[in-house]
Design a protein around this motif. Structure first.
Motif, mmCIF file in Angstrom:
data_model
loop_
_atom_site.group_PDB
_atom_site.id
_atom_site.type_symbol
_atom_site.label_atom_id
_atom_site.label_comp_id
_atom_site.label_asym_id
_atom_site.label_seq_id
_atom_site.Cartn_x
_atom_site.Cartn_y
_atom_site.Cartn_z
ATOM 1 N N PRO A 1 26.213 -36.571 -10.416
ATOM 2 C CA PRO A 1 26.058 -36.045 -9.054
ATOM 3 C C PRO A 1 26.518 -34.588 -8.967
ATOM 4 N N HIS A 2 25.687 -33.747 -8.347
ATOM 5 C CA HIS A 2 26.002 -32.330 -8.246
ATOM 6 C C HIS A 2 25.189 -31.700 -7.137
ATOM 7 N N VAL A 3 25.611 -30.511 -6.734
ATOM 8 C CA VAL A 3 24.837 -29.718 -5.795
ATOM 9 C C VAL A 3 24.528 -28.368 -6.427
ATOM 10 N N VAL A 4 23.393 -27.817 -6.037
ATOM 11 C CA VAL A 4 23.010 -26.464 -6.424
ATOM 12 C C VAL A 4 22.927 -25.638 -5.145
ATOM 13 N N GLU A 5 23.575 -24.497 -5.141
ATOM 14 C CA GLU A 5 23.593 -23.630 -3.960
ATOM 15 C C GLU A 5 23.380 -22.187 -4.408
ATOM 16 N N ALA A 6 22.415 -21.525 -3.762
ATOM 17 C CA ALA A 6 22.150 -20.127 -4.100
ATOM 18 C C ALA A 6 23.102 -19.171 -3.385
ATOM 19 N N GLY A 7 23.653 -19.588 -2.251
ATOM 20 C CA GLY A 7 24.639 -18.776 -1.560
ATOM 21 C C GLY A 7 24.101 -17.878 -0.464
ATOM 22 N N THR A 8 22.800 -17.661 -0.427
ATOM 23 C CA THR A 8 22.156 -16.946 0.681
ATOM 24 C C THR A 8 20.814 -17.613 0.942
ATOM 25 N N PRO A 9 20.220 -17.404 2.119
ATOM 26 C CA PRO A 9 18.949 -18.077 2.438
ATOM 27 C C PRO A 9 17.708 -17.334 1.964
ATOM 28 N N HIS A 10 17.854 -16.252 1.211
ATOM 29 C CA HIS A 10 16.703 -15.451 0.817
ATOM 30 C C HIS A 10 15.708 -16.230 -0.045
ATOM 31 N N ALA A 11 14.444 -15.819 0.045
ATOM 32 C CA ALA A 11 13.419 -16.290 -0.892
ATOM 33 C C ALA A 11 13.560 -15.495 -2.179
ATOM 34 N N ARG A 12 13.546 -16.183 -3.312
ATOM 35 C CA ARG A 12 13.827 -15.530 -4.577
ATOM 36 C C ARG A 12 12.622 -15.593 -5.518
ATOM 37 N N TYR A 13 12.453 -14.511 -6.257
ATOM 38 C CA TYR A 13 11.482 -14.484 -7.344
ATOM 39 C C TYR A 13 11.909 -13.426 -8.335
ATOM 40 N N ALA A 14 11.148 -13.254 -9.410
ATOM 41 C CA ALA A 14 11.512 -12.284 -10.447
ATOM 42 C C ALA A 14 10.310 -11.457 -10.844
#
Length: 246
Positions: free
Chosen positions: A188-201
Motif C-alpha cells: 500500500p502506497h500513495v503517489v503525490e506530485a505536490g502541485t496540480p499542474h499538468a505535466r509532460y516532457a
C-alpha cells in the motif's frame, strides 16, 4: 529532433488541452503518448475524441488494456465509467494501439516496463509504503535488450530521468491528468506530485545526446476536481485540486 512526451491523461481533457496548447506554442510537431489515456471518473469520451484527432504516436497503458480485455462487471471503479462512455469505433481505435513501439528507430516507448504494463520502472515501493528512486541495477535489468538511445516510460505519474551507465536515457514525463493516486501493489502506497499542474516532457537530440525538459502547465484544475467529486471520486478530486492526497 524534438519530441513532446505525454502520459497518464486519465480522462482529464482540460489538462490535455492545456498541454497540447503548450506544445503547439513551442512549435513541437512530434508527440508520443505513453498510455493510460481514458480511465477515470472524468470525461473519457471527450479525451479520446481529442486523441483520435491528434497527429501523435500512442501506446497502451494498463488501464487502457483493462478497457479491452475484460467485461465491464470485472472492471475497476476507474475503468467501468470510462468504458461506458466509449462507443464501438472508439474502442476499436484503442484496440489498434500497440503495447510498445519504436519511434524513428531511436526511441523505445512503453507504459511501465517493456514486458509488464503494471510494474514501476524508475521507482520502487518499499514495504513501509515509501516510494523512492529504484536502484540502478534494477532499472538497467529492465532495459536489457533495448538498443535505442532514448527509452520512455510512464505509469508512476512521477517525472524522472535516469541516465544508464552505457549512456542511454530513460525518462518518465509525469502525468498529464492525475497528480496523485493510491495503490495496493506491491505494498500500500500513495503517489503525490505536490502541485496540480499538468505535466509532460520535451526530449531534444542535440550533438548526439538527449536532453530532457520537464514542463508543468497550469490549467483549470478546480473544474476537473469538481467533476471528479460529482462523479463520486473525492480522493481523486483532492489530488487534482492540490497534487496531494494527505
Amino acid at each position: 529532433m524534438r519530441i513532446a512526451v505525454i502520459a497518464d491523461v486519465h480522462g482529464n481533457y482540460l489538462a490535455l488541452e492545456a498541454v497540447l496548447a503548450d506544445i503547439h506554442a513551442l512549435d513541437i510537431t512530434d508527440i508520443v503518448n505513453l498510455g493510460d489515456m481514458l480511465s477515470g471518473p472524468l470525461d473519457a469520451r471527450r479525451t479520446i475524441e481529442i486523441l483520435m484527432n491528434l497527429d501523435a504516436v500512442h501506446v497502451l497503458g494498463n488501464h487502457d488494456r483493462y478497457l479491452l480485455d475484460r467485461p465491464p462487471e470485472k472492471m475497476g471503479s476507474w475503468d467501468r465509467p470510462a468504458h461506458a462512455a466509449l462507443d464501438a469505433a472508439q474502442l476499436d481505435w484503442l484496440r489498434g494501439q500497440p503495447m510498445t513501439r519504436v519511434f524513428r528507430d531511436q526511441v523505445f516507448l512503453c507504459h511501465a516496463t517493456p514486458g509488464n504494463d503494471e510494474v514501476y520502472w524508475l521507482d520502487i515501493v518499499h514495504p513501509d509504503g515509501a516510494v523512492a528512486l529504484s536502484p540502478l541495477d534494477r532499472i538497467e535489468q529492465f532495459a536489457l535488450g533495448l538498443t535505442q538511445s532514448l527509452i520512455l516510460c510512464a505509469h508512476t505519474h512521477l517525472a524522472r530521468a535516469v541516465r544508464l551507465r552505457d549512456g542511454r536515457l530513460i525518462v518518465n514525463p509525469g502525468s498529464v491528468g492525475s497528480p496523485g493516486f493510491r495503490d495496493k501493489h506491491p505494498y500500500p502506497h500513495v503517489v503525490e506530485a505536490g502541485t496540480p499542474h499538468a505535466r509532460y516532457a520535451i526530449l531534444e537530440l542535440a550533438n548526439g545526446a538527449w536532453q530532457v525538459t520537464f514542463r508543468h502547465v497550469a490549467y483549470d484544475h478546480q473544474a476537473m476536481a469538481s467533476l471528479a467529486r460529482r462523479n463520486g471520486q473525492p480522493e481523486l478530486a483532492q489530488a487534482i485540486a492540490s497534487g496531494w492526497l494527505r
